[in-house]
Design an enzyme around this catalytic site. Structure first.
Site, PDB file in Angstrom:
ATOM      1  N   ARG A   1     -13.591 -17.976  -2.066  1.00 37.17           N
ATOM      2  CA  ARG A   1     -13.267 -18.083  -0.661  1.00 37.17           C
ATOM      3  C   ARG A   1     -14.528 -18.440   0.108  1.00 37.17           C
ATOM      4  O   ARG A   1     -15.622 -18.118  -0.356  1.00 37.17           O
ATOM      5  CB  ARG A   1     -12.795 -16.727  -0.165  1.00 37.17           C
ATOM      6  CG  ARG A   1     -11.629 -16.732   0.748  1.00 37.17           C
ATOM      7  CD  ARG A   1     -11.119 -15.320   0.874  1.00 37.17           C
ATOM      8  NE  ARG A   1      -9.701 -15.232   0.506  1.00 37.17           N
ATOM      9  CZ  ARG A   1      -8.717 -15.520   1.346  1.00 37.17           C
ATOM     10  NH1 ARG A   1      -8.979 -15.900   2.581  1.00 37.17           N
ATOM     11  NH2 ARG A   1      -7.457 -15.435   0.963  1.00 37.17           N
ATOM     12  N   GLY A   2     -14.383 -19.067   1.229  1.00 37.38           N
ATOM     13  CA  GLY A   2     -15.544 -19.348   2.068  1.00 37.38           C
ATOM     14  C   GLY A   2     -15.769 -20.833   2.230  1.00 37.38           C
ATOM     15  O   GLY A   2     -15.052 -21.642   1.626  1.00 37.38           O
TER      16      GLY A   2
ATOM     17  N   GLY B   1     -12.550 -22.777   3.247  1.00 43.35           N
ATOM     18  CA  GLY B   1     -11.301 -22.827   2.506  1.00 43.35           C
ATOM     19  C   GLY B   1     -11.226 -21.812   1.383  1.00 43.35           C
ATOM     20  O   GLY B   1     -12.178 -21.097   1.092  1.00 43.35           O
TER      21      GLY B   1
ATOM     22  N   LYS C   1      -9.675 -26.576  -3.879  1.00 44.09           N
ATOM     23  CA  LYS C   1     -10.022 -25.904  -2.631  1.00 44.09           C
ATOM     24  C   LYS C   1      -9.087 -26.363  -1.528  1.00 44.09           C
ATOM     25  O   LYS C   1      -8.960 -27.552  -1.285  1.00 44.09           O
ATOM     26  CB  LYS C   1     -11.461 -26.246  -2.263  1.00 44.09           C
ATOM     27  CG  LYS C   1     -11.923 -25.605  -0.995  1.00 44.09           C
ATOM     28  CD  LYS C   1     -13.413 -25.737  -0.899  1.00 44.09           C
ATOM     29  CE  LYS C   1     -13.921 -25.104   0.368  1.00 44.09           C
ATOM     30  NZ  LYS C   1     -15.352 -25.171   0.455  1.00 44.09           N
TER      31      LYS C   1
ATOM     32  N   ASP D   1     -26.009 -24.562   3.261  1.00 46.55           N
ATOM     33  CA  ASP D   1     -25.440 -23.271   2.900  1.00 46.55           C
ATOM     34  C   ASP D   1     -25.746 -22.943   1.439  1.00 46.55           C
ATOM     35  O   ASP D   1     -24.852 -22.691   0.654  1.00 46.55           O
ATOM     36  CB  ASP D   1     -23.941 -23.254   3.176  1.00 46.55           C
ATOM     37  CG  ASP D   1     -23.387 -21.833   3.232  1.00 46.55           C
ATOM     38  OD1 ASP D   1     -22.170 -21.659   3.070  1.00 46.55           O
ATOM     39  OD2 ASP D   1     -24.174 -20.893   3.410  1.00 46.55           O
TER      40      ASP D   1
END
Ligand code: NAG
Ligand code: NAG
Ligand code: NAG
Ligand code: NAG
Ligand code: NAG
Ligand code: NAG
Ligand code: NAG
Ligand code: NAG
Length: 794
Positions: free
Chosen positions: A521-522, A525, A541, A633
């Site tokens: 998750r993240g 999506g 995803k 990220d």
């Protein structure tokens, strides 16, 4: 006629006098009046003051009748011109006039009364030439609403919000930023109703966007709607009748916008929030200007790096036709010979020439490919490349060397046909691969032994750029099928198979058994495990935010799909259907780095290897000659491990393509990333550069060394005080404190079983990466260099 000329001249005299006495700008031009190049005050200004029309200087003693954004008012040469009447025929600074004749025609007459431009209109009714608030210059009847002519119907290189691009109009780029004459690039609806970019050069023409090797269908275009209409609205949303849509990165209300086909062949949307500030790019069709056809002319190669920008070079044995202008390309410095025994071939690595294939053959070894070329008098070169998807070699013989492009991830070479014994047929001749990329690599790795250099290149060679090279024909190798097709002098790039494909929503629903097995998750999506119909295990995803238009989504998917590196998760396909947006990735057996760290599955050498590999892939994203990409990220959850614990970087949901024109004026506006891994720039609202990834990378490496998450609190003893600090502060504190700092920070689960010097260099590099001053952080290639140099026997 004489009569009219006379009265016309008389009128001009009167006008000239009236202008001498009053220097007011015009709100419109009536029949019988004119605008003179000699009086800079002769301008029509829109009611809102935003646009001006009049004569403007476009060079030394050369003028054009144009429309421009009124601000900034300072210098002629810095005007943002949006339309020109006579871009290809500039006029003299003396006695040139634009007049609205009594016949209803607008004419631009130069000093010798040549008709340089005219609106070709006629009307006996009272008319006015009026500049509307949206920048449209219209010739309309004073009474009634009838418009006889408008500048919106004949754009030059710019579209304003609300100005439609239709089947009758096209944008044509300028020759250069300073020369406004018609250039070689065009933006229009083609015969199949698809809006695209086209090159129309001196000798050849071709289309280059959307990617010509893909079917329009696969880039989300539809050719059914023949209305051929596209328009950008003032909020930054663009809609085209071929179903191409996008929204600019600054969607919403800004002061001014315009869509422009730049002289480099890329169409961009520019915005401005304040007239005293510069325009910034809020959307562009693609990055990497070497994809533009003809950009360096024939017989040359184009290379791109964010630092240097685009660079053109002649191929060996060729020289520039016109030393001031690449569009003329390069000419051979030798005579071609048909005599087989007098031809030789020079390899230029990582260079691809697009189009103009005479033969295409699969499963061909080098000598068969060479043979094919040498048999043919017209063959100027051949391209021999490895096609990893099918595990075979491919051979293209070239009749023309157009659209040459150097990019390191292209795993193949072009072999140039040169006469034997000539100086440039020797290896030391100027080779396009002496360009910035390989130069840099050689510099960086010069300290290493030969062996590691080779090792590095092996790694490098496995980083294959797939998409561009996936030019698959429906032709089969003669060795296989005893049949050859000839594609003489045409763009032979057809599509049969894509590097990645489009899936239907139902297909993916079935593959995931109704999205039942969630594995992550993240990043915008939820990720599900799935088994595709061909039996492959996939990570699928499903994006939460499906508001993004299909065109924009596909543009992003295309960019990600084009990236190819062994340490990047591979994307196999996508689905864009109605409100659904899904991405299909390869499935990674060993899960994420985060899971592996907490389950203590990684010994120190695995951790070292992971640090090095992730360093390499970030260096690739930031600095190799493709596009400049920030991940934004980096965290252990986004680093996945394959069955050999080789890491792969995942989740480009937050990635950001950096436009090299836009580096200072960063276009990253939203805060991205994950707490604990985010660089201080995000918090202090400083410009976002590749150093944000360097910072996050440093934190991840610290986490791998210590086994501690950056988000857990640390007790820092500072004198008497005890406080909660960050992982970084904690490690720094330890390092400052004593000699055995390393033992104190290394994950207790690793124990004492590690190479101290390598662990130390890893920790030092990580600490360098996380300094607050972003300019003091090393680049990713420097990080790789430091790790690799010390850990070279891993
Ligand atoms: C005009 O443009 C040039 C180059 O684009 C720039 O160097 C110069 O500062 C600009 N001048 C003004 C007054 O904006
Ligand atoms: C602009 O380009 C055109 C076409 O190449 C050329 O004829 C003209 O001389 C150029 N103008 C200037 C000012 O360089
Ligand atoms: C074709 O495109 C136009 C403009 O985008 C749109 O208004 C129209 O509804 C479309 N027609 C069809 C049949 O989709
Ligand atoms: C155009 O896009 C819309 C929404 O994305 C879709 O519903 C429609 O089917 C598409 N039209 C064609 C002809 O592909
Ligand atoms: C535009 O920028 C100038 C100088 O940067 C500033 O003085 C002015 O207030 C700004 N105007 C608006 C509307 O933001
Ligand atoms: C490019 O090279 C070929 C020979 O390889 C030559 O025939 C052609 O004229 C060259 N093109 C230009 C624009 O000089
Ligand atoms: C080709 O070149 C070789 C060596 O230069 C020469 O012996 C031979 O006669 C030539 N063949 C033709 C057909 O010109
Ligand atoms: C290359 O392919 C040809 C045709 O199949 C074959 O005759 C030749 O032996 C091959 N050469 C090498 C070096 O494999």
């Amino acid at each position: 006629m004489n009569n009219m000329d006379f009265s016309f001249t008389l009128f001009l005299l009167v006008l000239a006098f009236s202008f001498k006495s009053s220097s007011s700008f015009l709100s419109s031009l009536r029949k019988g009046s004119s605008i003179s190049v000699e009086n800079p005050q002769d301008q029509i200004i829109s009611q809102n003051g935003m646009f001006s029309a009049g004569f403007t200087s476009i060079g030394e003693n050369s003028y054009s009748f144009a429309i421009w954004f009124t601000e900034p008012t300072s210098l002629d040469l810095n005007k943002t011109i949006i339309w020109m009447a006579n871009r290809d025929q500039p006029v003299n600074g003396k006695r040139t006039k634009l007049s609205l004749l009594n016949t209803g025609n607008i004419v631009l007459l130069d000093v010798s009364l040549n008709n340089v431009w005219s609106s070709n209109t006629a009307s006996l009714k009272p008319l006015e030439l009026h500049l509307k608030n949206d920048g449209n210059l219209v010739l309309r009847e004073l009474q009634g609403i009838n418009i006889l002519w408008q500048s919106f119907d004949s754009p030059t290189d710019t579209l304003l919000p609300g100005q439609p691009l239709t089947r009758y109009t096209k944008l044509v780029s300028s020759i250069s930023e300073s020369n406004h004459s018609s250039g070689f690039y065009m933006f229009f609806f083609d015969d199949e109703n698809i809006l695209g970019l086209h090159y129309d050069g001196r000798d050849v023409s071709s289309s280059y966007w959307p990617s010509p090797w893909l079917l329009s269908w696969d880039v989300g275009r539809s050719n059914f709607n023949s209305s051929r209409n596209a328009v950008l609205d003032s909020f930054g949303s663009f809609h085209s009748s071929d179903n191409f849509t996008f929204s600019t990165s600054d969607y919403g209300t800004v002061l001014q916008r315009m869509m422009k086909l730049d002289s480099d062949g890329v169409v961009r949307v520019y915005s401005r929030t304040n007239v005293s500030q510069n325009w910034y790019v809020s959307w562009q069709a693609f990055t990497g200007t070497c994809l533009v056809h003809g950009i360096c002319g024939a017989n040359s190669t184009c290379s791109y790096s964010p630092k240097i920008g685009r660079k053109c070079s002649c191929i060996p044995g060729y020289r520039m036709n016109n030393p001031n202008d690449w569009s003329y390309g390069c000419e051979p410095m030798f005579d071609f010979t048909c005599n087989k025994s007098e031809s030789t071939f020079l390899e230029i690595k990582n260079v691809e020439f697009y189009g103009y294939d005479f033969h295409y053959i699969e499963i061909c070894n080098y000598s068969a490919c060479l043979d094919l070329c040498i048999q043919d008098c017209n063959c100027k070169a051949f391209q021999h490349s490895y096609w990893e998807k099918k595990g075979l070699y491919r051979c293209f013989t070239k009749t023309q060397l157009q659209n040459g492009r150097f990019y390191p991830s292209f795993k193949g070479s072009t072999y140039l046909r040169l006469p034997k014994g000539s100086t440039f047929s020797k290896r030391e001749s100027s080779d396009p691969s002496d360009d910035i990329c390989s130069e840099k690599l050689q510099r960086v790795y010069v300290k290493e032994s030969e062996n590691h250099f080779v090792k590095f290149f092996l790694w490098f060679a496995t980083a294959i750029g797939a998409l561009e090279t996936v030019f698959i024909f429906s032709v089969w190798c003669s060795l296989f099928r005893s049949r050859q097709k000839t594609y003489a002098d045409q763009h032979g790039y057809h599509l049969a198979e894509l590097g990645f494909r489009k899936y239907s929503y139902l297909e993916l629903k079935k593959a995931t058994k109704g999205f039942s097995q969630e594995i992550g998750r993240g990043g915008g999506g939820v990720v599900y495990k799935g088994i595709l119909s061909d039996g492959r295990h996939a990570a699928i995803k499903r994006l939460y935010n499906a508001q993004q238009g299909e065109g924009e989504f596909l543009a992003e998917v295309g960019i990600i799909g084009r990236l190819n590196h062994m340490n990047l998760i591979e994307m196999w396909g996508y689905c864009a259907e109605g409100k659904y947006r899904l991405l299909v990735y390869e499935y990674m057996e060993n899960g994420s780095l985060a899971e592996n760290l907490s389950a203590n599955k990684l010994d120190w050498s695995k951790r070292y290897k992971i640090a090095l590999s992730i360093g390499r892939v970030l260096a690739y994203l930031h600095e190799e000659c493709l596009e400049w990409i920030l991940h934004c990220d980096i965290k252990p959850q986004n680093i996945l491990l394959d069955s050999n614990f080789e890491p792969k970087l995942a989740d480009f949901g937050l990635s950001k393509l950096q436009n090299r024109n836009n580096l200072n004026n960063s276009s990253v506006s939203m805060i991205r990333g994950t707490r604990g891994y985010m660089a201080p720039e995000w918090i202090f609202n400083l410009p976002i550069t590749s150093k944000v990834d360097v910072y996050s990378y440093g934190i991840v490496v610290l986490e791998m060394i210590t086994g501690k998450s950056p988000t857990t609190g640390f007790k820092i003893v500072n004198g008497e005080e005890e406080s909660d600090g960050r992982l970084v502060t904690w490690v720094r504190e330890k390092r400052g404190g004593n000699i055995s700092w390393l033992e104190e920070i290394v994950d207790s689960q690793i124990g004492l079983n590690y190479d101290k010097s390598k662990m130390e260099i890893m920790a030092k590099v990580a600490l360098d990466c996380v300094v607050d001053d972003r300019d003091s952080r090393p680049t990713m290639s420097r990080v790789v260099e430091m790790l690799q140099y010390h850990g070279s026997d891993i």
